[in-house]
Write an enzyme that holds these catalytic residues in place. Sequence first.
Site, PDB file in Angstrom:
ATOM      1  N   HIS A 120       6.633  -0.792  -9.393  1.00 14.81           N
ATOM      2  CA  HIS A 120       6.881   0.543  -8.857  1.00 14.81           C
ATOM      3  C   HIS A 120       7.840   0.354  -7.692  1.00 14.81           C
ATOM      4  O   HIS A 120       7.988  -0.745  -7.168  1.00 14.81           O
ATOM      5  CB  HIS A 120       5.588   1.230  -8.405  1.00 14.81           C
ATOM      6  N   LYS A 154       9.965   9.592  -8.371  1.00 11.90           N
ATOM      7  CA  LYS A 154       9.060   8.972  -7.410  1.00 11.90           C
ATOM      8  C   LYS A 154       8.502   7.665  -7.968  1.00 11.90           C
ATOM      9  O   LYS A 154       8.046   7.617  -9.100  1.00 11.90           O
ATOM     10  CB  LYS A 154       7.921   9.951  -7.090  1.00 11.90           C
TER      11      LYS A 154
END
Length: 98
Positions: free
Chosen positions: A12, A37
């Site tokens: 991530h 995001k």
Amino acid sequence: MSKILGISAFYHDSAACLVVDGEIIAAAQEERFTRIKHDQNFPTHAVRYCLQEAGITADELDCVGFYDKPLLKFDRLLETYLDYADERKALDAGFDSY
């Protein structure tokens, strides 16, 4: 002059950082460009940004480093598998609210 590009991806918040002679010249997270995001994809836009900020091309890099912790990744995969396996067993046994 030493030019090193560091890349972090596929977990991530993928990102890139360019260091020249021990000094950070540019760094960016991929999500700043894609507006996704915690974007985990390869940081193509962040790499391009870092190279443009330094005014160099990829051919001028001395080294490219990729961040990866294989044991941490294996641990995460194992935990996910075990969680899913326990859930499957509960459903198979008729415990829908487990």
